[in-house]
Motif scaffolding. Structure first.
Motif: not given
Lengths: 109, 189, 1005
Positions: B167-168, B170-171, B174-175, C607, C612, C615-618, C638, C766
């Motif tokens: 779920s993270v 993309e984060y 990005g980091l 950063e 960022i 964190p966004l949970r997708r 989320w 997940e």
């Protein structure tokens, strides 16, 4: 920021890898226990200015709970040990007694 | 299997190091008592390795093997397409023992950071000593990358692989790419 | 006037001119200049205005301690206020503006305040603005807001265009400060074999020694510095970072280093600042010393500077601060300044030495250069306005009667040197008063303590109270060796280098000049330049009863400016101790707190900004939701679709449409965020019986059961459906927010209490994308996808089955949170989108409608299903919610059972869950309280219930709510009174919380 050595994975973990879990060696009282015992279990906690026994979890790490003997005043760590025990290991108690004569914590001395 | 869609696809970025999302990989969580009779044998056979990894060690050959996760947990790495079958066979082999086997291939994402500055990219994000004297190939470290948990290991002296929750993704991507932006060399190691 | 000398300046490169702007004016400097040295070279003596009186202010210092020369630096996205000109390296195109004046620096209306100085004394704000109260809002507050702050804040809409980052470093020995002490300490520790990191806040290693002279091992200090640097650079175990300030020392050897990576080359690739998060076994603070001003009248007039700084500007930058400089001192060191000036061909009309007998060898050297020395004298006051024109010489003893006027352009003052003890003190290091040097120095017997209980910070060199070169080097050598030794590294038995410099006579503490200066002089004798605190203010505070140094600080604002009192604290403290008649060590210092000098917000954030920031949970279907116009609802980290508005539709209409479509035909929900935890082992059933209030061990494989979890306080903490997979395996669903928490909760009990139970858990949340397919046509759509039998017979309500759907391996649960026929389908996350799209296609003929969290909430409320976090708030037990049916009476124990037996928990007057139906059909406000008659002890209306969930139900066409009400279930039909958000009364009838399909016929088909 504190560091503790995780006794399971050996990592010197800084606080951001850990979550704190309050006092160690709390004895559970369940159904059938007296009001006094249950109250002690649920609410009574030590708050020493001195050596304290605490629960920490290596949450951002191996995920294991461990226990630590730490002075709340100087932040000296006397040792960490696995959570599967009801009493601190003797070498840690020895180290505390040596440095803190007259040390007392609940029924430990 | 054509419908398999990982969180980051084939994303990649070239800065002071190369950052890329790795393709779908088989990952199996195994919990058990390492010293139990038969446990190590069954797990090693499933993973295609000689012996279980020691504390915070990896045993990987050709993209297959085991990572030490905790005193009672291992992560088996294999081909994505083989994960279900391997997990099932291992569970069968461990029947009668107290153990847990779960395919978590879809629950995690893998990234790779490669290049001379790979260590620095991680050291910008994780409270981990990335100095060659402290960390290198053959070792695995579970920690955090900025604000999320992650596991880190090196496949060679300039390649770091990172595992995080799906779920993270993309984060985490990005980091890693932010830390690998041009001009960000630290020159520390 | 101040000007550039034709020669000299060891740090500047005269072949590289640099153009910059100050207040719009084009000025020139050289590579290697600081903004301060370049301003002085351009005769820009006046650089700002003080905070309170708007007094003209000039550059006082040459480093981090500068209180006055604060400028707004840069423009637009790179504008930053309150930057010290003395620590700003000059670069081509630099623009700076002076601060705190209107309309201009030279003519500032606010300067009128100086004429009211008599009234703007210590505590002025406290005294003035307290009465009358009504004036506060419209007169005082706007006034204070107008005058508060020095620099102006950057434009709120402009984003910082630079990048920042963190870096985690681990070292055995960290040396903070790259002067000769720091270099020697690093060398000693490095030669022992320890891993060493040395950080220096300026761009240059070597510190003051190359300016101050003397010899090290027979060489010029500068040559020794070069040689030592070369040796350190050759050691693979030593790292040196210039432009990196030790910002703070924290527990267990944690140190923040603030690296200014690209301040002097804005716009280049890479981060502007880097925040080093360093963990060190031992820390050596070789942070040097800061010179103290002397308190005499007019000591704030531009041109009055620290003697060491005057020397720095000549030696380092080839800048003269004035043709004629009067030196005033209480110690030998300032003579070095006079000597440097004289040797540069500048005039020193007089050295004024407060000591009756003057100094030692350096005084003789000055005299030999033909400089006049007046001993036992002081400065009564400085003459001039926006710059110095002269000084009034007086006797040290007495009130300041004129002896002689001496014309000059600059005054170089030295009240002695204070060790920089900030970093030593950050983490608990204590200080001791050194009466000989009139300074606090680190007390090595009360050092900061590390995790091992040993002292983990060592001070070295000038920061440890040593002044003479030889002592500094020796002390640093010992510190380096001790630090390495403590970590198990053996130091070679070599001797430190030999330092030689002039012998000095003792300093004489001078806290006020002259000793008995009259009030008129004392109220012009500045302690804190930036915050405009004078000797008279501290004395007034003492007279008004402020005895604690911490209170005096806050009352007078002494040391509370951006420089945190680096120049003013000791002088102010001495004045306070004198006024109180107590010795200085008894009065003590204020607390030193990190950072040592201000660090950028960007560096702190690192950063973590933009995409960022957090964190966004997708979920695997996140992209689909986004492409289909989802309105998002944050649930923890989320993002879940709140609803999917169509063109021209508002959120309210979208939610209603989604609910109607679902109830009438078919809807689908992305339920992937729900927690999924595998619990496996021979003791799994026993464990879940302890965890849930229900009996889970009796659940048959293939079946599902809704369960409640409580904490040991008895309060409801989570709920969800448990599916038994096989004899020793369960899959526990948790709430979206509960997945990590409940998994940790399980592990806690397994690891710390029942560690002999054979149970393993795995959080597989997940691994699966989970889709709820809901509504009367749900079965038809799944049958269309095909692959497994989803009939009532094969897959009845509250069961699950494995199979495939549309070719995707799936586990299907017959559970319902809406009251409709409902399937929750779990597939591997990487195939979640494929299933989602297959369902959209297959369901098209039935008008399949994706719905969001709000439709989910409304539908569950229509059914009277509770929601953790709405109906519960950490004080609610299952019994309050009519969930007694989910509490096993057969079990001897479960978490929370004992607590639920406590008298407060069994009190029949606990508020209990009911449905609420507004009389007029409107919607009750969330959280509204139901009135009861009478008032409580605080005079507030009594209450008898509150609203926990409230919605407009499109199914029923009216407002529905749930609430906790006193004796609620026994009061069906009774009307309660609330107020709406406009404060108008609104009445609601107590009804059953199940508003829709109370028999449950629709879900069980």
């Amino acid at each position: 920021m504190l560091i503790f050595e995780c006794p399971y994975c050996g990592v010197m973990a800084e606080e951001t890898e850990l979550t704190a879990g309050g006092e160690a060696h709390v004895k559970r009282f369940g159904p059938g226990s007296s009001d006094e015992d249950f109250e002690t279990y649920l609410f009574h906690r030590e708050n020493p200015k001195g050596v304290h026994f605490e629960r920490w979890r290596h949450a951002n790490g191996c995920g294991k709970w461990f226990l630590a003997a730490r002075c709340t005043n100087t932040l000296e760590v006397f040792g960490t040990y696995p959570a599967q025990t009801t009493r601190p290991p003797e070498p840690i108690l020895e180290a505390i007694r040596a440095k803190r004569p007259g040390f007392q914590w609940r029924d430990l001395a | 299997m054509s419908d398999v869609k990982t969180a980051m696809g084939a994303a990649q970025f070239e800065g002071i190091a190369k950052v890329e999302a790795l393709p779908a990989t088989g990952m199996i969580t195994i919990r058990g008592t390492f010293s139990d009779a038969g446990f190590g044998k069954a797990v090693c056979a499933a993973a295609g390795v000689e012996a279980l990894p020691g504390v915070r060690e990896t045993r990987l050959t050709g993209g297959k093997g085991l990572l030490w996760m905790s005193p009672d947990e291992l992560l088996l790495i294999c081909a994505y397409s083989a994960a279900d079958r391997t997990a099932h066979q291992l569970a069968e082999a461990l029947k009668g023992q107290h153990a847990l086997v779960a395919n978590v291939s879809d629950a995690r994402s893998l990234f790779q950071v490669q290049g001379r500055n790979a260590r620095e990219i991680i050291a910008k994000l994780a409270p981990v000593d990335m100095a060659p004297s402290a960390f290198g190939p053959g070792m695995v470290r579970r920690s955090r990358l900025a604000q999320v948990p992650a596991a880190i290991w090196m496949t060679d002296s300039s390649t770091v692989q990172i595992m995080c929750f799906r779920s993270v993704s993309e984060y985490v991507y990005g980091l890693l790419t932010t830390s690998a932006e041009l001009g960000g060399e630290v020159g520390y190691y | 006037m101040s000007t550039r000398l034709v020669s000299g300046g060891r740090l500047i490169d005269r072949t590289k001119p640099i153009t910059f702007r100050f207040n719009g004016k084009r000025l020139k400097g050289h590579a290697g200049d600081t903004l301060a040295s370049a301003l002085l070279a351009s005769d820009q003596m006046l650089v700002g205005r003080s905070f309170k009186y708007h007094r003209p202010r000039g550059i006082v210092a040459s480093g981090a301690e500068e209180p006055n020369a604060l400028v707004g630096l840069g423009e637009g996205a790179r504008f930053e206020p309150n930057q010290r000109a003395t620590t700003t390296e000059l670069f081509e195109g630099l623009t700076a503006q002076s601060q705190n004046h209107w309309p201009s620096l030279d003519f500032d209306i606010g300067a009128v305040n100086t004429h009211f100085a008599r009234f703007l004394t210590a505590g002025f704000y406290y005294k003035m603005f307290i009465h009358p109260r009504p004036l506060w809002k419209h007169v005082y507050e706007p006034f204070i807001r107008q005058s508060a702050g020095l620099g102006k804040a950057p434009d709120a809409e402009t984003k910082d265009s630079d990048r920042y980052e963190h870096f985690y470093a681990f070292t055995d020995v960290l040396v903070i400060g790259g002067g000769v002490a720091g270099l020697q300490a690093a060398l000693a520790a490095g030669r022992s074999g320890a891993k060493v990191m040395l950080i220096e806040q300026t761009a240059h290693l070597g510190g003051r020694a190359p300016v101050d002279g003397g010899t090290i091992d027979g060489q010029e200090p500068g040559a020794w510095v070069d040689q030592t640097l070369a040796a350190l650079n050759a050691m693979p175990n030593v790292t040196i970072r210039a432009r990196t300030m030790g910002a703070g020392i924290y527990d267990h050897g944690y140190v923040l280093g603030y690296e200014r990576v690209a301040d002097e080359r804005p716009g280049t690739d890479g981060p502007r600042h880097r925040l080093w998060k360093i963990r060190a076994g031992r820390v050596i603070t070789a942070t040097g010393a800061i010179e103290r001003p002397i308190s005499f009248a007019g000591n704030d007039i531009p041109g009055v500077m620290l003697a060491g700084a005057v020397r720095d500007y000549v030696v380092n930058y080839g800048v003269s601060v004035g043709d004629r400089t009067v030196v005033v001192t209480n110690n030998d060191d300032a003579y070095r300044t006079a000597i440097v000036l004289a040797k540069a061909g500048l005039s020193v009309p007089c050295i004024i030495d407060a000591r009756p007998l003057g100094g030692g060898a350096l005084m003789e050297e000055a005299k030999a250069l033909g400089i006049r020395v007046e001993t036992g004298r002081g400065i009564a006051k400085v003459l001039g306005g926006k710059r110095v024109t002269g000084v009034v010489l007086c006797n040290m003893v007495g009130e300041g009667a004129l002896v002689e006027e001496i014309a000059c352009e600059a005054v170089a003052m030295s009240g002695g040197w204070s060790p920089v003890v900030h970093l030593w003190s950050h983490c608990g290091g204590k200080l001791t008063w050194d009466a000989d040097q009139a300074a606090f120095r680190p007390d090595a017997t009360r050092a900061p303590i590390g995790a091992d209980g040993q002292a983990n910070v060592l001070a070295a060199g000038a920061a440890n109270g040593f002044g003479r070169l030889q002592n500094v080097l020796q002390d640093a050598d010992v510190a380096g060796k001790m630090a390495a030794h403590a970590l198990g590294f053996d130091a070679p038995k070599d001797a430190p280098p030999m330092g030689e410099d002039a012998a000095v006579k003792p300093l004489m503490p001078v806290w006020l000049m002259p000793q008995s200066a009259h009030y008129g002089l004392r109220m012009k004798a500045w302690l804190d330049y930036q915050n405009d605190v004078k000797v008279s203010d501290v004395q007034l505070a003492a007279r008004e009863g402020y005895e604690s140094v911490e209170h005096t600080k806050r009352y007078t604002t002494l040391g509370m400016a951006t420089d945190q009192g680096k120049l003013s604290n000791i002088n102010g403290l001495a004045i306070l101790s004198d006024a109180l008649g107590e010795p200085i060590p008894q009065v003590g210092t204020t607390t030193f707190r990190p950072p040592y000098t201000p660090i950028s917000m960007g560096a702190i954030a690192g950063e973590a900004r933009g995409e960022i920031f957090q964190p966004l949970r997708r979920t695997p279907m996140h992209g689909w939701h986004e492409a289909h116009g989802a309105e998002w609802e944050p649930v923890g980290h989320w993002r879940r679709p709140y609803c999917f508005p169509k063109a021209g539709e508002d959120k309210h209409a979208a939610v209603a449409r989604e609910i109607n479509a679902t109830r009438q035909s078919i809807g689908m929900l992305d339920a992937s965020t729900l927690g999924k935890i595998i619990v496996k082992g021979p003791d799994a059933g026993k464990f879940l019986d302890m965890l849930y209030t229900n009996m889970m061990s009796t659940l048959a494989p293939g079946k599902c059961r809704y369960g409640l979890m409580c904490n040991e306080n008895g309060f409801l903490s989570d709920d969800g459906v448990v599916a038994r997979i096989d004899e020793d395996t369960f899959l526990c669903h948790t709430t979206t927010g509960g997945a990590d928490r409940i998994h940790a909760h399980m592990e806690d009990w397994l690891q710390c209490e029942w560690w002999d139970w054979k149970v393993y858990t795995a959080n597989v949340t997940e691994q699966f994308a989970q889709i709820a397919v809901v509504g009367p046509n749900a079965r038809k759509v799944l049958e269309k996808l095909g692959g497994m039998d989803v009939s009532k017979e094969a897959l009845p309500f509250m069961t699950w089955a494995d199979g495939t759907l549309g070719g995707i391996k799936a586990r299907v649960y017959r559970i319902s949170f809406s009251g409709e026929l409902s399937y929750e389908i779990a597939v591997p996350a990487n195939q979640g989108l494929a299933l989602w799209e297959a369902l959209i296609d297959a369901g098209a003929e039935f008008g399949i409608t994706p719905y969001g969290t709000e439709a989910l909430h409304v539908m569950r409320a229509e059914k009277g299903f509770i929601m953790i976090g709405d109906e519960t708030d950490g004080t609610v037990i299952p019994q309050d919610l009519g969930l007694g049916w989910a509490i096993s009476k057969k079990k001897a124990d479960y978490l929370g059972k004992r607590a639920q037996e406590r008298t407060h928990m069994t009190d029949p007057n606990r508020w209990q869950l009911v449905g609420l139906e507004t009389v007029d059909g409107s919607v009750l406000p969330d959280g509204a309280l139901a009135y009861a008659s009478g008032k409580n002890a605080n005079g507030q209306r009594n209450t008898q219930g509150r609203v926990t969930s409230t919605y407009h139900s499109p199914t029923l066409g009216r407002g529905i709510a749930m609430g906790l009400v006193l004796n609620g279930p026994d009061r069906m039909g009774e009307v309660l009174h609330f107020t709406n958000t406009e404060g108008e009364p609104i009445a609601a009838k107590i009804v059953s919380p199940v508003f829709y399909d109370p028999e449950g016929e629709k879900q069980n088909v």
